[in-house]
Design a protein around this motif. Structure first.
Motif, PDB file in Angstrom:
ATOM      1  N   ARG A 178       7.998  -7.631  34.692  1.00 41.78           N
ATOM      2  CA  ARG A 178       9.441  -7.881  33.901  1.00 41.78           C
ATOM      3  C   ARG A 178      10.479  -7.382  34.911  1.00 41.78           C
ATOM      4  NH1 ARG A 178      11.991 -11.695  33.066  1.00 41.78           N
ATOM      5  NH2 ARG A 178      10.173 -12.433  31.876  1.00 41.78           N
ATOM      6  N   ASP A 222      13.334  -9.680  36.914  1.00 44.43           N
ATOM      7  CA  ASP A 222      14.841  -9.443  36.889  1.00 44.43           C
ATOM      8  C   ASP A 222      15.572  -9.308  38.004  1.00 44.43           C
ATOM      9  OD1 ASP A 222      14.310 -10.241  34.177  1.00 44.43           O
ATOM     10  OD2 ASP A 222      14.321  -8.014  33.604  1.00 44.43           O
ATOM     11  N   LYS A 225      15.646 -12.292  40.278  1.00 46.12           N
ATOM     12  CA  LYS A 225      16.757 -13.188  39.754  1.00 46.12           C
ATOM     13  C   LYS A 225      18.301 -12.698  40.014  1.00 46.12           C
ATOM     14  CE  LYS A 225      14.257 -14.932  35.752  1.00 46.12           C
ATOM     15  NZ  LYS A 225      14.257 -15.092  34.121  1.00 46.12           N
ATOM     16  N   THR A 226      18.387 -11.336  40.053  1.00 42.56           N
ATOM     17  CA  THR A 226      19.774 -10.805  40.421  1.00 42.56           C
ATOM     18  C   THR A 226      20.185 -10.781  41.783  1.00 42.56           C
ATOM     19  OG1 THR A 226      19.441  -9.409  38.435  1.00 42.56           O
ATOM     20  CG2 THR A 226      21.399  -8.726  39.800  1.00 42.56           C
TER      21      THR A 226
END
Length: 689
Positions: A657, A661, A664-665
């Protein structure tokens, strides 16, 4: 009846235009000689032929969006149907035509302001920082003054002046040309693109062409600085027609001119534009006219001005009829004028302004309602920015650049519209209308985390926001005017959201000393520029540097999706460090990626370790992509080939996870649609929620 008979006897001479040929809402591309054809431009609009009956109806029609009042002189629809066309022609005299509004564009230091200084015999450019135009200036050039430059040239060009003159705007940047709007209409009728004949098409010249293309605006090209040609003989006259100047030159100078002219024409052709010397241009609808000029000696300047007048009369005279019932006015600048307090410089594009008119203006804190105290009109051929005696007429008719003195003008937004309030108008509706432009721009700054943007005018602010939007750079706040302490304090809030966006972009504005000092101490970046694209480049480079630094900091956490298979017979070392020959089946493999084998849902994944190195064709590479066959070295897993896993097992990048993330960032732009699908598949394999 006697008056109507007298009107029939009025000759169609140089100072009269047949009203039957005029449509207040006409297309400026429509030609009066050949229906359905367009004036040469970068993006012509096709004009359909108009049937006679439709044309008559159109003379009295009103565009619902423009809120024009019906023309009382136009025939009714019933009369139009009953009467044959042109049975009772009526005439609009020269005084009822406005001057075409001309914008001057071009690269820095091509001589835009110098050309106008030569005509006005002023020295505006010498008073500007670095000789670069800092503010928008407007100059009214009456027909009489234009003819005085070269009295014999109009006859040679076949020009009978109908327009009262030219209104020329010298812009500091292209944003005023593309974004200033006058009640929904472009402020500019025609443009002069100034090109240095010695340098050809330069970067900002190309930007100007793009803006002319987007605005669908006709233009001519002033090939400036012909006096720089080696051996050029300057005239002793203040101004001289170009052909006369060229005839005085030696053969080698003429040849150099022809060579440079040919290069310019080729440069335009490379950008999809046909260009021709104006004296040889037999089709202005398909070829852009090139007018050689010299801002120093005045050669070719009369040709340029008279060509603009001829183009205006021939191709969009219909748009130059003054509609006195509908005022179209744009605010250019807000400034303090000695003896009058705060005033606004405006361009009156259409209609009339009167002393004591009740007006509505767009303000940063809401609509501003005030009354015109004085109309200040500069003398003809004078620059609005130069101190000179102003006349105070009670009424001013378009087109005109003027100053308006009125109470409560401090908060007016430059680049916005001015609306005259009539006795029967709904003031509440007009208040909403005058704020529409600003509210539309404010709505673009809706994020908590983003840069702060400030500009000198509404048009430039809109242009910057459009460019930032193309680069996906968020904006948290906007403002008009110089950067003060309060603006820096507002930007400081970004440290709570994202320190990367603790910066202010300022276009064509100043930074107060105390504001700069506070910004330095609070780590707020301030970028200022006089060219929009430079400003956008600054922030784009700054954001990329910050993002690259952050990507490096989280590189160990960012795990890109990958599936690879061991090539048969390519197990070079079974124990830690494991060395394998593999094929990348999907995704991409990077150094540092943790690799695992998934045996089944009930069995925990087998960790093989992290990728220490990747070799492709015996060369060390940082990553491998789908289809590559490479050798990889894995270390950190207490496993052995043939025991915990076999050569037939798929090797997967072990995502989590946290890694998803992080991608994505910080690495969103590097994730393809195939990568996204693969991530979803690996999430199921590893049970990531």
């Amino acid at each position: 009846e006697e008056e109507e008979e007298e009107e029939e006897e009025v000759p169609d001479d140089w100072d009269a235009v047949d009203v039957e040929e005029i449509s207040l809402g006409g297309n400026k591309w429509a030609d009066e000689d050949e229906e359905g054809e367009e004036l040469a431009s970068v993006a012509p609009v096709k004009v359909s032929p108009v049937a006679p009956a439709a044309a008559e109806n159109n003379a009295g029609s009103v565009d619902a969006n423009s809120k024009q009042k019906p023309n009382p002189t136009a025939p009714s629809k019933k009369k139009a149907a009953a009467q044959p066309r042109r049975e009772k022609p009526k005439f609009v005299h020269k005084t009822e035509l406005r001057s075409p509004i001309v914008c001057v564009l071009g690269h820095v230091d091509t001589g835009k302001t110098k050309l106008l200084d030569k005509i006005r015999k002023s020295r505006v450019q010498e008073g500007e920082a670095g000789g670069i135009t800092q503010q928008i200036g407007a100059t009214n050039m009456p027909t009489e003054n234009i003819i005085e430059l070269a009295p014999e040239l109009p006859k040679r060009m076949g020009l009978d002046f109908k327009v009262p003159g030219l209104m020329i705007i010298d812009t500091p940047g292209h944003e005023a040309f593309t974004n200033l709007r006058s009640r929904g209409s472009s402020l500019c009728d025609v443009a002069i693109l100034v090109v240095d004949i010695m340098h050809g098409l330069e970067p900002i010249t190309l930007e100007s062409i793009r803006l002319l293309r987007d605005g669908r605006t006709p233009f001519i090209v002033a090939l400036n600085k012909i006096d720089r040609l080696y051996g050029w003989k300057r005239t002793d006259l203040p101004f001289e027609p170009f052909e006369d100047a060229l005839q005085r030159q030696e053969a080698d100078v003429v040849q150099e001119f022809k060579d440079r002219l040919a290069k310019v024409k080729v440069a335009f052709a490379e950008h999809g534009l046909n260009a021709e010397l104006y004296t040889e241009n037999e089709n202005e609808k398909k070829y852009i006219s090139l007018v050689p000029t010299s801002a120093m000696s005045g050669e070719g300047v009369p040709d340029m001005l008279m060509l603009l007048a001829r183009m205006s009369q021939k191709h969009f005279l219909k748009n130059l009829v003054i509609d006195k019932e509908n005022v179209a006015c744009t605010v250019l600048e807000v400034k303090v004028t000695e003896g009058y307090g705060t005033t606004i410089d405006v361009i009156l594009r259409d209609g009339q302004l009167k002393q004591n008119d009740r007006i509505l203006l767009c303000g940063l804190n809401g609509p501003i309602e005030t009354q015109i105290r004085s109309l200040l009109l500069p003398r003809p051929m004078a620059e609005m920015r130069v101190k000179n005696p102003f006349s105070k007429p009670r009424t001013v008719t378009a087109s005109m650049g003027l100053k308006i003195s009125a109470p409560d003008l401090d908060g007016v937004v430059p680049g916005s519209s001015l609306i005259v309030v009539g006795p029967d108008d709904n003031v509440d509706e007009l208040r909403e209308e005058v704020m529409e432009d600003l509210e539309g721009i404010i709505n673009k700054a809706t994020t908590d985390a983003g840069v702060c943007v400030q500009a000198s005018t509404l048009g430039s602010l809109e242009a910057i926001l459009n460019e930032l939007g193309k680069k996906d750079i968020p904006v948290s706040a906007i403002s008009i005017g110089d950067i003060h302490l309060k603006d820096v304090k507002r930007a400081m809030v970004q440290h709570e959201h994202d320190a990367m966006y603790a910066c202010i972009l300022g276009f064509n504005i100043k930074v107060e000393k105390d504001a700069q000092a506070l910004a330095n101490s609070e780590n707020v970046k301030i970028y200022t520029a006089e060219i929009i694209y430079h400003l956008v480049d600054y922030i784009e480079k700054y954001v990329e540097e910050i993002m690259e630094k952050r990507r490096n900091e989280v590189a160990d956490v960012a795990i890109f999706p990958c599936i690879m298979r061991i090539k048969p017979g390519c197990v070079f070392n079974k124990k830690d460090p494991i060395v394998l020959g593999v094929e990348i089946v999907a995704g991409s493999l990077r150094v540092g990626t943790p690799i695992s084998v998934v045996k089944g849902d009930a069995v925990p994944p087998v960790a093989l370790g992290k990728v220490l190195s990747i070799e492709h064709n015996h060369k060390v590479v940082p990553k491998a992509v789908k289809g590559d066959e490479v050798a990889v070295k894995l270390a950190g897993g207490n496993v052995m080939v043939g025991r915990q896993f076999t050569e037939k097992d798929d090797l997967l990048s072990h995502i989590s996870r946290q890694s998803i993330d992080t991608l994505k960032t910080h690495f969103r732009k590097e994730i393809t649609s195939e990568d996204a699908k693969l991530l979803k598949k690996l999430k199921e394999k590893f049970g990531v929620l």
